[in-house]
Write an enzyme that holds these catalytic residues in place. Structure first.
Site, PDB file in Angstrom:
ATOM      1  N   LYS A 116     -55.858  15.631  22.658  1.00  0.00           N
ATOM      2  CA  LYS A 116     -55.963  16.945  22.019  1.00  0.00           C
ATOM      3  C   LYS A 116     -55.317  16.935  20.620  1.00  0.00           C
ATOM      4  CE  LYS A 116     -54.007  20.574  24.185  1.00  0.00           C
ATOM      5  NZ  LYS A 116     -53.045  21.297  23.310  1.00  0.00           N
ATOM      6  N   ARG A 126     -46.295  33.684  21.063  1.00  0.00           N
ATOM      7  CA  ARG A 126     -45.535  32.482  20.685  1.00  0.00           C
ATOM      8  C   ARG A 126     -44.962  32.594  19.266  1.00  0.00           C
ATOM      9  NH1 ARG A 126     -48.922  27.357  22.500  1.00  0.00           N
ATOM     10  NH2 ARG A 126     -46.922  26.363  22.049  1.00  0.00           N
ATOM     11  N   ASP A 165     -45.146  17.874  26.861  1.00  0.00           N
ATOM     12  CA  ASP A 165     -46.168  18.588  27.640  1.00  0.00           C
ATOM     13  C   ASP A 165     -46.250  18.109  29.091  1.00  0.00           C
ATOM     14  OD1 ASP A 165     -46.881  20.128  25.448  1.00  0.00           O
ATOM     15  OD2 ASP A 165     -48.362  18.666  24.759  1.00  0.00           O
ATOM     16  N   LYS A 179     -43.860  27.435  25.146  1.00  0.00           N
ATOM     17  CA  LYS A 179     -45.182  26.793  25.221  1.00  0.00           C
ATOM     18  C   LYS A 179     -46.217  27.860  25.601  1.00  0.00           C
ATOM     19  CE  LYS A 179     -43.892  22.800  23.898  1.00  0.00           C
ATOM     20  NZ  LYS A 179     -44.309  22.354  22.571  1.00  0.00           N
TER      21      LYS A 179
HETATM   22  C1  S3P Z   1     -48.435  19.124  19.579  1.00  0.00           C
HETATM   23  C2  S3P Z   1     -47.072  19.151  19.581  1.00  0.00           C
HETATM   24  C3  S3P Z   1     -46.289  19.715  20.687  1.00  0.00           C
HETATM   25  C4  S3P Z   1     -47.106  19.865  21.965  1.00  0.00           C
HETATM   26  C5  S3P Z   1     -48.453  20.441  21.706  1.00  0.00           C
HETATM   27  C6  S3P Z   1     -49.235  19.593  20.723  1.00  0.00           C
HETATM   28  C7  S3P Z   1     -49.127  18.585  18.399  1.00  0.00           C
HETATM   29  O1  S3P Z   1     -45.832  20.999  20.309  1.00  0.00           O
HETATM   30  O2  S3P Z   1     -46.419  20.675  22.902  1.00  0.00           O
HETATM   31  O3  S3P Z   1     -49.195  20.528  22.922  1.00  0.00           O
HETATM   32  O4  S3P Z   1     -50.350  18.302  18.492  1.00  0.00           O
HETATM   33  O5  S3P Z   1     -48.488  18.419  17.364  1.00  0.00           O
HETATM   34  P1  S3P Z   1     -44.458  21.174  19.468  1.00  0.00           P
HETATM   35  O6  S3P Z   1     -44.623  20.382  18.252  1.00  0.00           O
HETATM   36  O7  S3P Z   1     -44.365  22.633  19.148  1.00  0.00           O
HETATM   37  O8  S3P Z   1     -43.377  20.704  20.371  1.00  0.00           O
END
Ligand code: S3P
Length: 452
Positions: A32, A133, A331, A358
């Site tokens: 993702k 959020r 995650d 989250k």
């Molecule tokens: C992500 C960073 C993470 C993760 C999210 C995807 C990213 O969040 O939890 O699902 O693609 O940079 P945070 O950077 O807020 O911890």
């Protein structure tokens, strides 16, 4: 085949212990984080970027739709294959309507970074989860470039952003370890003269940095004084379209791997999974718990390390998971907690404050759900403590998914081992990251069905 659909009401799902062990080899959808970045950097590059293995989940589709509304052209040309005609750094145009980013924090925060240094105004919103959020963590550093934000109380969406007309380069020290905040600042730095620097006290996933280099940008990463990393981008790079192969998402593979570990007799291989060391902390934790997980056929694809991961069921023991590991597996705590619930002894997962912000408050969601399944669980400050007795939970429960795909999937995996069925009140959020989760688990021999 059960396919949660977002167009109708809640789609409850339930899982039960299958008659036979789980077995087989599967692929999971594309990563993702990498999928979002491939579309975004493709949109900022000159020329056509061809992407294969793109995750076609709702979150990534929201990014594609937003980029199209901003004047780039991202189009599906086949199964997981997309072509993005970029507009060049600084070339995006003002959208004539709201940008609705659905459930996707990554879309919102990274796009705000890009928009912050484009001289245009955009209005950004999302679903009820995303509107709760915190966005202050990006609007604060992006304001330093000269961008202006009008937000709801608590810096929540919907918000309006007017990008800086004459952006000023920024040096910013991350107050929380967040790849989203780091990426937002680095992306804002692209359309800014001079050097933009992020200092991160703890290393977070580096997909933005890797992909910028892949497109010909210059990114310097060096040790920061006092620990951590100092990451610098140069403004106005000539990003050039380059093909991207997106590896399988370790955050999705995690559900199949833990399912294999906790359903007795199982053996499952997930092929082609990205094992970037800043993402693969779950594998270390599971090994600390005595799991039989093998990395096979290790290779590099599109600048990211990839392997086939094979998991075999076996006894798990509790482990002490240090706070330093959190950024490498942020995650994966919901699914790790399910493994801990089936393990013998106490698992302490430390330093999880970020889980509260989250897609849902995951600390609360995990604790409430495991408690309802009869598992001994406690939240102690920012730590999550799960006390297993070496058997799967004796009870089932109806779990509130709270618009959170990973909470839904984690508890459905637990239901494959528990003595009674585990139900999830709404499986629709699963489509944000892993639309084929249910058929894939069932193809391995799982028993996930629509619930009454
Ligand atoms: C992500 C960073 C993470 C993760 C999210 C995807 C990213 O969040 O939890 O699902 O693609 O940079 P945070 O950077 O807020 O911890």
């Amino acid at each position: 085949m059960v396919q949660p659909s977002s167009s109708h009401g809640p789609a409850p799902l339930e899982s039960r212990r299958p008659a036979a062990p789980l077995a087989g080899a599967i692929r999971v959808p594309g990563d993702k984080s990498i999928s979002h970045r491939a579309l975004m950097l493709g949109a900022l590059a000159a020329g056509r970027t061809e992407i294969s293995g793109l995750l076609e989940g709702e979150d990534v589709l929201a990014t594609a739709a937003a980029l199209n509304a901003l004047g780039a052209h991202a189009a599906r040309v086949g199964d997981g294959k997309w072509a993005v005609d970029g507009v060049g750094v600084g070339g995006l145009a003002e959208p004539d309507d709201l940008l609705d980013l659905g459930n996707s924090g990554t879309s919102a925060r990274l796009l705000l970074g890009i928009l912050a240094t484009h001289p245009l105004t955009a209005f950004v919103t999302g679903d009820a989860s995303l509107r709760r959020r915190p966005m202050g963590r990006v609007t604060e550093p992006l304001g330093r470039f000269g961008a202006q934000f009008l937000t709801r109380d608590g810096a929540r969406l919907p918000l309006a952003v007017t990008g800086a007309h004459r952006p000023i380069p920024v040096e910013y020290r991350l107050p929380v370890p967040s790849a989203q905040v780091k990426s937002a600042v680095l992306l804002a730095g692209l359309n800014t003269p001079g050097e933009t620097t992020v200092v991160e006290p703890q290393a977070t996933r580096d997909h933005t940095e890797r992909m910028l280099r892949h497109f010909g940008g210059t990114v310097a990463t060096e040790p920061a004084e006092g620990g951590g990393l100092r990451i610098t981008v140069h403004g106005f790079p000539e990003l050039t379209a380059a093909p991207i192969i997106v590896p399988g998402d370790i955050s999705s593979a995690a559900f199949a791997l833990v399912a294999a570990l906790i359903v007795p007799g199982s053996e499952v291989t997930v092929e082609g999974v990205g094992i970037n060391p800043l993402r693969a902390g779950l594998l270390d934790c599971l090994r600390d718990m005595g799991a039989d997980i093998a990395l096979l056929n290790e290779r590099e694809e599109g600048g990211e390390p990839v392997a086939d991961l094979r998991a075999r069921a076996g006894a798990l023991t509790g482990a002490d998971i240090p706070a330093e590991r959190a950024p490498k597996m942020i995650d994966e705590y919901p699914i790790l907690a399910m493994a801990a619930a089936c393990a013998q002894g106490r698992t302490v997962m430390r330093g999880l404050a970020e889980l509260r912000v989250k897609e849902s408050d995951r600390l609360a969601a995990i604790a409430a759900g495991l408690g309802d399944c009869g598992v001994r669980v406690a939240v102690d400050g920012d730590d999550l403590v799960v006390e297993g007795d070496g058997r799967p939970p004796q009870r089932g429960a109806m779990i509130a998914a709270r618009l959170d795909h990973r909470i839904a999937m984690a508890f459905l995996v637990l239901g494959l081992a528990a003595n009674e069925a585990v139900r999830v009140d709404d499986g629709r959020p699963i489509a944000t990251s892993f639309p084929d989760f249910v058929p894939l688990v069932n193809r391995l021999g799982g028993a996930v069905t629509a619930a009454a």
